[in-house]
Design a protein around this motif. Structure first.
Motif, short mmCIF file in Angstrom:
data_model
loop_
_atom_site.label_atom_id
_atom_site.label_comp_id
_atom_site.label_asym_id
_atom_site.label_seq_id
_atom_site.Cartn_x
_atom_site.Cartn_y
_atom_site.Cartn_z
N THR A 1 -74.59 15.40 -13.85
CA THR A 1 -74.27 14.80 -14.88
C THR A 1 -72.91 14.74 -15.23
OG1 THR A 1 -75.10 16.45 -16.22
CG2 THR A 1 -76.65 14.65 -15.69
N PHE A 2 -72.37 15.82 -14.82
CA PHE A 2 -70.67 15.65 -15.26
C PHE A 2 -69.85 15.60 -13.86
CE2 PHE A 2 -72.75 17.77 -18.65
CZ PHE A 2 -72.27 17.34 -19.75
N GLN A 3 -70.26 15.21 -12.84
CA GLN A 3 -69.39 15.12 -11.58
C GLN A 3 -68.36 13.97 -11.92
OE1 GLN A 3 -71.55 13.08 -8.24
NE2 GLN A 3 -69.98 14.22 -6.76
N LEU A 4 -67.03 14.05 -11.38
CA LEU A 4 -65.99 13.32 -11.47
C LEU A 4 -65.69 13.18 -13.06
CD1 LEU A 4 -66.80 10.13 -9.29
CD2 LEU A 4 -65.53 12.22 -8.94
N LYS A 5 -65.95 14.22 -13.71
CA LYS A 5 -65.44 14.27 -15.46
C LYS A 5 -64.94 15.73 -15.52
CE LYS A 5 -69.29 11.28 -16.77
NZ LYS A 5 -70.69 11.25 -17.45
N PRO A 6 -63.92 15.71 -16.31
CA PRO A 6 -63.26 17.23 -16.68
C PRO A 6 -64.23 18.16 -17.38
CG PRO A 6 -62.45 15.58 -18.38
CD PRO A 6 -63.38 14.77 -17.22
N LYS A 7 -64.05 19.33 -16.68
CA LYS A 7 -64.93 20.44 -17.17
C LYS A 7 -64.18 21.69 -17.54
CE LYS A 7 -67.01 19.52 -13.14
NZ LYS A 7 -66.73 18.16 -13.17
N VAL A 8 -64.22 22.13 -18.72
CA VAL A 8 -63.37 23.23 -19.12
C VAL A 8 -63.94 24.57 -19.58
CG1 VAL A 8 -61.50 24.05 -20.75
CG2 VAL A 8 -61.75 21.44 -19.80
N PHE A 9 -63.52 25.56 -19.09
CA PHE A 9 -64.30 26.85 -19.30
C PHE A 9 -63.28 27.76 -19.93
CE2 PHE A 9 -66.74 24.91 -16.08
CZ PHE A 9 -68.08 25.28 -16.31
N PHE A 10 -63.42 28.12 -21.21
CA PHE A 10 -62.88 29.34 -21.86
C PHE A 10 -63.51 30.57 -21.66
CE2 PHE A 10 -61.35 25.37 -23.86
CZ PHE A 10 -59.87 25.65 -24.09
N MET A 11 -62.98 31.25 -20.82
CA MET A 11 -63.66 32.67 -20.48
C MET A 11 -63.01 33.92 -21.45
SD MET A 11 -65.63 31.40 -18.74
CE MET A 11 -66.72 32.86 -18.19
N VAL A 12 -63.71 34.32 -22.62
CA VAL A 12 -62.98 35.14 -23.42
C VAL A 12 -63.99 36.57 -23.30
CG1 VAL A 12 -62.69 35.58 -25.78
CG2 VAL A 12 -62.53 33.27 -24.91
N SER A 13 -63.24 37.30 -22.50
CA SER A 13 -63.80 38.79 -22.40
C SER A 13 -62.66 39.77 -21.59
CB SER A 13 -65.01 38.83 -21.55
OG SER A 13 -64.83 38.42 -20.15
N CYS A 14 -62.97 40.88 -21.80
CA CYS A 14 -62.19 41.73 -21.04
C CYS A 14 -62.31 41.64 -19.58
CB CYS A 14 -62.33 43.45 -21.38
SG CYS A 14 -61.74 43.62 -22.99
N ARG A 15 -61.05 41.99 -18.71
CA ARG A 15 -61.22 42.00 -17.24
C ARG A 15 -60.94 43.33 -16.65
NH1 ARG A 15 -58.29 36.63 -15.10
NH2 ARG A 15 -59.69 37.24 -13.44
N GLY A 16 -61.03 44.23 -17.60
CA GLY A 16 -60.42 45.58 -16.93
C GLY A 16 -60.33 46.29 -18.19
N ALA A 17 -59.63 47.55 -17.77
CA ALA A 17 -59.07 48.31 -19.19
C ALA A 17 -57.76 48.63 -19.13
CB ALA A 17 -59.81 49.86 -19.07
#
Length: 508
Positions: free
Chosen positions: A345-361
């Motif tokens: 349903t979202f093919q050829l449309k912009p998809k934005v992901f905000f990934m808010v978490s630690c990625r290590g210490a």
């Protein structure tokens, strides 16, 4: 009054320009294939022959007949409760186009519109007619409006020179080589014919518009552009993701609250900025893996194809590879990111992901007495609102293809921190990244900024802020964010948002 008379009177009240546009919006290029319960087949001739004959004969008779046929089909149509048909899509597209052009037939059965919206499981917000308009078609309409008749005629001449492309196409021959686009509405018909022809030939779509841009670039600027417009301006308008009108897109907010101070503030901020940008928003607090699977299944429903973009905020604890859910289970970040972009349903449309978490210490620590006690995490701040081209490879159309697309294309993933590092939080306000992102997006609305420009500003802004760990060591450090982009166009924030009281929808 007799229905035939009503339809005739309705058609006579519509200007030729609006008839051309109504036909264009109604014959939407990305309409779904024939579905269960429909015997109607959308053929090449059905969508292009009326435009071709109108241009050749300077007569709107065939477009009038097409619109009459649509009205009669809708009048006799019985809405089936259990299944969505091609006519359901067509009815909604026709209604939204009429509403947009201010030519709604007084005899159109709005109760049927409401019944069809029920089949799509549309919420009250989603019943706004603007959701049903295709943003890519609205951009193409603006391109047409920016060109004079001479400009569209020059595009036609350039298209006719591509013999490999037009060979054997009957509708091309009907129009002929030389065209007079000056009579009212003929420019629009010719422009829309060119666009639909290129779409049917798999030369352009809502993302790939290079072939159309090359036709426009061959126009003579002095004679082809309307006042205040330039060739560069028109071409540039095609290089942005089409996100016209309301809503800007669908926003999914997933936030783990357990063990994360300030998480509710994060939800409030992301909801506020999403609504400010004109998005329709859905929130999931403390999502489990089952929740994510259910959301993915929900996003596959037909109604989501009407949206122009997709945005997801995911806020949780995490490490270099995983994100921690409320029940203590973890999910691989890569699994999450690769499973959503493939939703049709979202093919050829912009998809934005905000990934808010630690990625290590790890942390970029700052040492020295001058940094002691200086930290944003202590809440000591207030929240504010052609020559060169000729020497290059000649990439011909024969080696170009726009039909097959890698799932991650048109996706942007924004990370609150870099790999193996912490993502900082304020004691009461939650993620500092979320706060600054929402502030900057709010400040830049109506300024014509692109999302990537704002993310670059965010990177600068966030890296200036001194943060402090919440353990006994109280280490002062800095945080660096970044993004990975697979965008093929530029995604601009909306210039304006329409207030809720201006929303017009079919009766509930």
């Amino acid at each position: 009054m007799d229905e035939v008379i009503q339809v005739t009177q309705w058609l006579s009240s519509i200007t030729p320009r609006k008839k051309a546009k109504l036909f264009f919006f109604t014959t939407h290029a990305d309409a779904p294939p024939p579905m269960v319960g429909s015997n109607d087949v959308d053929t090449h001739e059905e969508t292009q022959l009326p435009l071709a004959t109108t241009v050749a004969l300077h007569n709107f008779k065939n477009i009038d007949e097409f619109l009459k046929k649509k009205v009669n089909t809708f009048s006799c149509y019985n809405v089936i409760e259990n299944e969505i048909t091609k006519t359901d899509y067509e009815y909604l597209r026709f209604y939204s186009a009429c509403k947009y052009l201010d030519v709604v037939p007084p005899f159109l059965d709005l109760e049927k519109i409401s019944a069809i919206q029920n089949k799509f499981e549309m919420t009250d917000e989603e019943r706004d007619y603007r959701l049903l308009l295709d943003s890519a078609d609205l951009v193409l309409e603006k391109v047409c409006d920016s060109l004079k008749p001479a400009g569209v005629s020059q595009m036609w001449t350039a298209l006719r020179k591509d013999r490999n492309l037009i060979r054997g196409v009957k509708t091309i021959d009907i129009i002929g080589f030389f065209v007079d686009p000056n009579p009212t509405g003929i420019k629009e018909c010719l422009s829309f014919f060119i666009v639909r022809f290129l779409q049917k030939a798999d030369k352009i779509n809502r993302v790939n518009t290079n072939r159309l841009e090359r036709l426009i670039a061959q126009c003579d600027e002095s004679s082809s552009c309307e006042e205040g417009k330039t060739i560069d301006f028109i071409i540039d308008s095609l290089r942005f993701y089409p996100t016209e009108l309301y809503p800007f897109g669908f926003c999914l907010i997933m936030c783990v609250i357990e063990g994360r101070d300030g998480a509710m503030q994060e939800i409030e901020k992301t909801m506020e900025i999403s609504r400010h940008l004109g998005m329709i928003t859905h929130t999931e607090k403390n999502p489990a893996k089952e929740t994510i699977e259910l959301v993915k299944k929900e996003l596959m429903k037909p109604k989501y194809q009407f949206y122009s973009s997709f945005t997801c905020w995911f806020m949780s604890h995490g490490d270099s590879n995983s994100m921690v859910l409320a029940d203590g289970e973890t999910i691989e970040r890569e699994w999450f990111l690769t499973s959503f972009p493939d939703i049709s349903t979202f093919q050829l449309k912009p998809k934005v992901f905000f990934m808010v978490s630690c990625r290590g210490a790890n942390k970029f620590s700052l040492k020295g007495d001058e940094f002691e006690g200086q930290s944003a995490t202590c809440d000591h701040y207030d929240i504010g609102s052609t020559l060169i081209r000729n020497r290059m490879l000649d990439i011909t159309d024969s080696v170009r293809d726009i039909s097959y697309v890698q799932p991650m294309m048109d996706t942007l993933v924004a990370y609150s921190t870099i790999l193996d590092h912490l993502s900082g939080r304020a004691n009461t306000h939650g993620s500092i990244y979320v706060d600054r992102a929402c502030v900057l997006m709010s400040e830049n609305i109506s300024r014509g900024r692109s999302l990537t420009e704002i993310l670059e500003h965010l990177s600068q802004d966030l890296h200036e802020i001194l943060q402090e760990t919440m353990d006994e060591d109280r280490i002062v450090y800095k945080q660096a964010c970044h993004y990975d982009s697979f965008f093929r166009k530029t995604l601009k924030l909306p210039y304006t948002r329409h207030p809720k009281e201006d929303v017009h929808s079919a009766p509930q």
